[in-house]
Design an enzyme around this catalytic site. Structure first.
Site, PDB file in Angstrom:
ATOM      1  N   ASP A  11       0.865  -1.177   0.000  1.00 22.13           N
ATOM      2  CA  ASP A  11       0.000   0.000   0.000  1.00 22.13           C
ATOM      3  C   ASP A  11       0.908   1.235   0.000  1.00 22.13           C
ATOM      4  OD1 ASP A  11       0.922   0.302   2.600  1.00 22.13           O
ATOM      5  OD2 ASP A  11      -1.072   0.355   3.528  1.00 22.13           O
ATOM      6  N   CYS A  68       3.385  -2.940   4.044  1.00 22.56           N
ATOM      7  CA  CYS A  68       2.510  -1.811   4.392  1.00 22.56           C
ATOM      8  C   CYS A  68       3.245  -1.021   5.467  1.00 22.56           C
ATOM      9  CB  CYS A  68       1.103  -2.255   4.802  1.00 22.56           C
ATOM     10  SG  CYS A  68       0.963  -3.092   6.391  1.00 22.56           S
ATOM     11  N   THR A  70       3.141  -0.892   8.844  1.00 20.29           N
ATOM     12  CA  THR A  70       3.663  -1.737   9.926  1.00 20.29           C
ATOM     13  C   THR A  70       3.931  -3.164   9.484  1.00 20.29           C
ATOM     14  OG1 THR A  70       1.425  -2.381  10.502  1.00 20.29           O
ATOM     15  CG2 THR A  70       2.352  -0.458  11.676  1.00 20.29           C
ATOM     16  N   HIS A 101      10.714 -23.439   9.134  1.00 22.05           N
ATOM     17  CA  HIS A 101       9.651 -24.052   9.941  1.00 22.05           C
ATOM     18  C   HIS A 101       8.261 -23.879   9.346  1.00 22.05           C
ATOM     19  CE1 HIS A 101      12.068 -24.163  13.990  1.00 22.05           C
ATOM     20  NE2 HIS A 101      12.736 -24.656  12.966  1.00 22.05           N
ATOM     21  N   HIS A 136       7.873 -30.348  10.687  1.00 25.70           N
ATOM     22  CA  HIS A 136       7.158 -29.116  10.339  1.00 25.70           C
ATOM     23  C   HIS A 136       6.139 -29.342   9.218  1.00 25.70           C
ATOM     24  CE1 HIS A 136       9.972 -27.074  12.884  1.00 25.70           C
ATOM     25  NE2 HIS A 136      10.986 -27.555  12.185  1.00 25.70           N
TER      26      HIS A 136
HETATM   27  C1  RB5 Z   1      -1.785   2.996   6.259  1.00 31.76           C
HETATM   28  O1  RB5 Z   1      -1.830   4.265   6.785  1.00 31.76           O
HETATM   29  C2  RB5 Z   1      -1.418   1.983   7.333  1.00 31.76           C
HETATM   30  O2  RB5 Z   1      -2.467   1.829   8.213  1.00 31.76           O
HETATM   31  C3  RB5 Z   1      -1.022   0.678   6.696  1.00 31.76           C
HETATM   32  O3  RB5 Z   1       0.052   0.879   5.847  1.00 31.76           O
HETATM   33  C4  RB5 Z   1      -0.607  -0.430   7.631  1.00 31.76           C
HETATM   34  O4  RB5 Z   1       0.349   0.006   8.540  1.00 31.76           O
HETATM   35  C5  RB5 Z   1      -1.698  -1.183   8.274  1.00 31.76           C
HETATM   36  O5  RB5 Z   1      -1.491  -2.166   8.991  1.00 31.76           O
END
Ligand code: RB5
Length: 159
Positions: A11, A68, A70, A101, A136
């Site tokens: 994203d 993304c 996080t 694993h 595994h």
């Molecule tokens: C986008 O702002 C953010 O929420 C997305 O990139 C991600 O971190 C969601 O888990």
């Protein structure tokens, strides 16, 4: 040069890291399939997890990279697809164990929380590490029960 094709998707929160990792994969000699996003404009990460699942299911790429902000949202979304075993990793140890694993076929990074050099290091380890199989294999098989046959999982909730 390798004949392996790696799919990438992110994203907006992972766009910059995806672009960086795409260049790195090309420099290592991999084929790359870029599923977007194509710029910093806000988009929804489940759409890119779905695109990755379609590419893996169609076998146009054997492994994938998702990013993304996080890494959390896009890994949750990716793991709702039965063909995907997506691993959110943050160092070389988790990258290695996700292959040895868990036979992960998609590696996930948090573009806003992980440094670029660590991400490159994790990606190299992920791509160079084989699944160990053995004890595994049974566990991975238990995660591969088709979602359209939930009765085959009944032992897990009937007792
Ligand atoms: C986008 O702002 C953010 O929420 C997305 O990139 C991600 O971190 C969601 O888990």
């Amino acid at each position: 040069m390798t004949s392996r094709t790696i799919a990438l998707a992110s994203d907006h929160g992972g766009f910059e890291m995806k672009e960086m990792l795409k260049k790195q994969l090309e420099a290592w000699g991999y084929g790359v399939l870029d599923l977007g996003t194509d710029g910093p404009a806000s988009v929804d990460y489940p759409d890119y997890a779905e695109a990755m699942a379609a590419a893996i299911r169609a076998k146009v790429a054997e492994s994938g990279v998702l990013v993304c902000g996080t890494g959390i949202g896009i890994s949750i979304a990716a793991n709702r697809h039965p063909d995907i075993r997506a691993a959110l990793v943050h160092d070389a140890v988790t990258a290695r164990l996700s292959r040895e694993h868990n036979d992960a076929n998609v590696v996930v990074f948090g573009g806003r929380v992980l440094g670029p050099e660590v991400a490159k290091d994790c990606l190299k380890v992920f791509l160079d590490t084989q699944f160990e199989g053995g004890r595994h294999a049974k566990r991975v098989a238990k995660m591969s029960i088709p979602l359209d046959q939930p009765e085959s999982m009944s032992k897990f909730w009937k007792e």
